[in-house]
Design a protein around this motif. Structure first.
Motif, PDB file in Angstrom:
ATOM      1  N   ASN B  89       0.800  -1.227   0.000  1.00 50.93           N
ATOM      2  CA  ASN B  89       0.000   0.000   0.000  1.00 50.93           C
ATOM      3  C   ASN B  89       0.829   1.271   0.000  1.00 50.93           C
ATOM      4  O   ASN B  89       0.451   2.267  -0.606  1.00 50.93           O
ATOM      5  N   GLY B  90       1.964   1.263   0.694  1.00 44.42           N
ATOM      6  CA  GLY B  90       2.759   2.484   0.820  1.00 44.42           C
ATOM      7  C   GLY B  90       1.949   3.582   1.484  1.00 44.42           C
ATOM      8  O   GLY B  90       1.124   3.307   2.358  1.00 44.42           O
ATOM      9  N   GLY B  93      -1.102   8.031  -1.270  1.00 47.12           N
ATOM     10  CA  GLY B  93      -0.866   8.382  -2.675  1.00 47.12           C
ATOM     11  C   GLY B  93      -0.491   7.174  -3.517  1.00 47.12           C
ATOM     12  O   GLY B  93      -0.933   7.033  -4.651  1.00 47.12           O
ATOM     13  N   LYS B  94       0.300   6.290  -2.940  1.00 50.85           N
ATOM     14  CA  LYS B  94       0.699   5.091  -3.699  1.00 50.85           C
ATOM     15  C   LYS B  94      -0.495   4.153  -3.874  1.00 50.85           C
ATOM     16  O   LYS B  94      -0.695   3.575  -4.943  1.00 50.85           O
ATOM     17  N   THR B  95      -1.292   4.017  -2.836  1.00 55.68           N
ATOM     18  CA  THR B  95      -2.498   3.181  -2.924  1.00 55.68           C
ATOM     19  C   THR B  95      -3.428   3.707  -4.012  1.00 55.68           C
ATOM     20  O   THR B  95      -3.976   2.940  -4.809  1.00 55.68           O
ATOM     21  N   ILE B  96      -3.592   5.029  -4.039  1.00 52.91           N
ATOM     22  CA  ILE B  96      -4.472   5.650  -5.027  1.00 52.91           C
ATOM     23  C   ILE B  96      -3.921   5.499  -6.443  1.00 52.91           C
ATOM     24  O   ILE B  96      -4.662   5.229  -7.391  1.00 52.91           O
ATOM     25  N   MET B  97      -2.608   5.647  -6.591  1.00 46.97           N
ATOM     26  CA  MET B  97      -2.004   5.499  -7.919  1.00 46.97           C
ATOM     27  C   MET B  97      -2.171   4.068  -8.422  1.00 46.97           C
ATOM     28  O   MET B  97      -2.564   3.837  -9.568  1.00 46.97           O
ATOM     29  N   ASP B 159       6.610   9.865  -7.244  1.00 50.78           N
ATOM     30  CA  ASP B 159       7.467   8.728  -6.868  1.00 50.78           C
ATOM     31  C   ASP B 159       6.705   7.411  -6.983  1.00 50.78           C
ATOM     32  O   ASP B 159       7.250   6.396  -7.429  1.00 50.78           O
ATOM     33  N   SER B 160       5.450   7.444  -6.556  1.00 49.94           N
ATOM     34  CA  SER B 160       4.631   6.222  -6.635  1.00 49.94           C
ATOM     35  C   SER B 160       4.419   5.804  -8.080  1.00 49.94           C
ATOM     36  O   SER B 160       4.499   4.622  -8.414  1.00 49.94           O
ATOM     37  N   LEU B 161       4.149   6.796  -8.920  1.00 52.02           N
ATOM     38  CA  LEU B 161       3.970   6.493 -10.340  1.00 52.02           C
ATOM     39  C   LEU B 161       5.258   5.887 -10.912  1.00 52.02           C
ATOM     40  O   LEU B 161       5.218   4.881 -11.636  1.00 52.02           O
ATOM     41  N   ASN B 162       6.406   6.482 -10.559  1.00 50.87           N
ATOM     42  CA  ASN B 162       7.688   5.960 -11.043  1.00 50.87           C
ATOM     43  C   ASN B 162       7.889   4.506 -10.619  1.00 50.87           C
ATOM     44  O   ASN B 162       8.392   3.691 -11.374  1.00 50.87           O
ATOM     45  N   GLU B 163       7.458   4.219  -9.402  1.00 53.06           N
ATOM     46  CA  GLU B 163       7.663   2.878  -8.885  1.00 53.06           C
ATOM     47  C   GLU B 163       6.689   1.867  -9.492  1.00 53.06           C
ATOM     48  O   GLU B 163       7.031   0.713  -9.738  1.00 53.06           O
ATOM     49  N   LEU B 164       5.449   2.305  -9.727  1.00 50.97           N
ATOM     50  CA  LEU B 164       4.416   1.367 -10.172  1.00 50.97           C
ATOM     51  C   LEU B 164       4.353   1.191 -11.689  1.00 50.97           C
ATOM     52  O   LEU B 164       3.793   0.217 -12.183  1.00 50.97           O
ATOM     53  N   TRP B 165       4.913   2.139 -12.412  1.00 44.92           N
ATOM     54  CA  TRP B 165       4.792   2.111 -13.874  1.00 44.92           C
ATOM     55  C   TRP B 165       5.304   0.807 -14.468  1.00 44.92           C
ATOM     56  O   TRP B 165       4.772   0.271 -15.428  1.00 44.92           O
ATOM     57  N   PRO B 213       7.623   7.813 -16.112  1.00 44.29           N
ATOM     58  CA  PRO B 213       9.090   7.733 -16.041  1.00 44.29           C
ATOM     59  C   PRO B 213       9.726   7.372 -17.393  1.00 44.29           C
ATOM     60  O   PRO B 213       9.090   6.707 -18.216  1.00 44.29           O
ATOM     61  N   ASN B 214      10.952   7.827 -17.594  1.00 45.30           N
ATOM     62  CA  ASN B 214      11.655   7.507 -18.840  1.00 45.30           C
ATOM     63  C   ASN B 214      12.036   6.038 -18.919  1.00 45.30           C
ATOM     64  O   ASN B 214      12.012   5.435 -19.981  1.00 45.30           O
ATOM     65  N   ASP B 215      12.394   5.503 -17.757  1.00 49.10           N
ATOM     66  CA  ASP B 215      12.796   4.104 -17.709  1.00 49.10           C
ATOM     67  C   ASP B 215      11.572   3.230 -17.944  1.00 49.10           C
ATOM     68  O   ASP B 215      10.668   3.188 -17.125  1.00 49.10           O
TER      69      ASP B 215
END
Ligand SMILES: [Zn+2]
Lengths: 161, 250
Positions: B89-90, B93-97, B159-165, B213-215
């Protein structure tokens, strides 16, 4: 042996465990009643997939009909056509309002992501100067609103189409 | 055909079950009361969908395994959910993303499944779609509010988006199960969904002033039972009662 009309009448006495002013008929969740070879079959449809009241409603229907002397009862659950708040009867809407829950309004489709929240008149003072507090309320079928005039916080039985 | 359909329905059922379990972890811990109620209401819808889907899977399997047995008595490698839904969950914001990326996919998928040649699957989609629209509205509004909010909320949700993408490519995973079912008109072509998903997600992210994210490294494996380390911990909590007290009911 009773006929299906009589069964429908008996179902008037089965209420929603979470909103006791509404009967299962008011809610529009009873989709069919049939009697075949001594078996009485009541077909219901859930309001929401996870609605915890459904099992209870099923048991209540069986118990009510048993009280009325109908022993052989089966309750079937169907998913399609999916329940909509359009099936709540006029009578049901009136009862909701009197109970302090704002009945479902005509709403724009939820797929319109950036729409303003629906205007829902206050069940206490009828003012339309109200605001949505949260899209989710005390149960899956309700949202949470507050009246800016009389300050009443209230549930809105949200529109499901 | 029924073996492929079993596998497919299990995948959808596991997505609902695992995400429902994750969201229920917020019960009593929401950042504000309204969101505590919202996340648990959404969890309830998802568990309800999981029940219907796993009951159907159990029926298709025809081995007298019940939906409960499928839900609670498999080992981690037998779960077929997306990696995205098992992520922790983080913060809110991370849960929502995570919810937003999933809801957007789910809504588009259910819309297509309405015309499935399998009547029961179409009925489940019809029922679930109405709920999913609400979920998507809720999650997309929060993504916008947090992304286009304060510096702090923007940074966290970015940050959450970067992690979850890296888990979003798997939404459009296809293997022989999908190929077989597509051929018989049971499920849609994922490319139909993918384009619309990209458009919907890009629109909301733009509104939220967030950037992808670019990556673009992408993970998969969930659909064939290869999970991240997080699933095991989730299952140990979720299965505890059924393992400790076999066949218990309430
Ligand atoms: Zn008022």
């Amino acid at each position: 042996m009773v006929d299906t009309n009589q069964i429908w009448k008996y179902l008037e006495e089965v209420s929603d465990p979470e909103i006791p002013v509404l009967t299962v008929n008011d809610l529009g969740i009873v989709r069919n009643v049939s009697i075949e070879g001594g078996l009485c079959k009541v077909t219901i449809t859930p309001t929401y997939s996870g609605c915890p009241a459904m099992k209870r409603i099923e048991d209540d229907i069986i118990e009510k009909l048993k009280d009325k002397g109908i022993e052989n009862v089966k309750v079937d659950l169907v998913l399609s056509p999916a329940w909509t708040t359009d099936w709540i009867t006029e009578n049901g809407r009136q009862k909701l309002l009197e109970y302090g829950i704002a009945p479902p309004q005509d709403e724009v489709d939820k797929s319109v992501l950036f729409a303003e929240p629906t205007n829902v008149p206050c069940p206490k003072c009828s003012s339309s100067n109200t605001r949505m507090i949260s899209q989710f309320g005390s149960t899956a079928c309700k949202a949470h609103y507050q009246c800016n005039e009389c300050m009443e916080p209230y549930d809105y039985f949200k529109c499901l189409k | 055909m029924s073996k492929a359909l079993f596998e497919y329905v299990l995948r959808l059922g596991d997505d609902s079950l695992i995400l429902g379990q994750r969201l229920s972890e917020w019960c009593g811990h929401g950042p504000i009361l309204e969101e505590d109620i919202a996340t648990t209401n959404i969890a309830l819808d998802l568990i309800g969908q999981a029940t219907t889907l796993l009951e159907y899977a159990a029926h298709l399997e025809g081995k007298k395994r019940s939906a409960d047995e499928l839900a609670f008595l498999r080992i981690d490698r037998e779960y077929k959910n997306l990696l995205l839904v098992e992520q922790e969950n983080g913060d809110f914001g991370k849960t929502i993303m995570r919810q937003f990326l999933f809801d957007a996919y789910r809504k588009l998928l259910f819309e297509k499944l309405l015309s499935s040649s399998d009547e029961h699957l179409a009925a489940i989609a019809e029922k679930s779609l109405k709920e999913t629209k609400y979920h998507l509205k809720h999650s997309s509004e929060w993504v916008i509010r947090l992304g286009d909010g304060t510096e702090e909320s923007h940074e966290r949700v970015q940050d959450s988006l970067n992690e979850l993408w890296r888990y979003t490519g798997e939404l459009f995973f296809e293997d022989e199960v999908d190929t077989e079912l597509k051929g018989s008109g049971v499920i849609p072509d994922v490319s139909d969904i993918q384009d619309k998903w990209n458009e919907l997600v890009m629109n909301v992210l733009a509104e939220a002033t967030l950037t992808i994210p670019n990556d673009n490294w992408q993970f998969d494996g969930g659909r064939v039972g290869k999970h991240s380390e997080h699933l095991g911990y989730l299952l140990s909590v979720m299965q505890y009662m059924q393992r400790a007290y076999p066949n218990m009911e309430w």
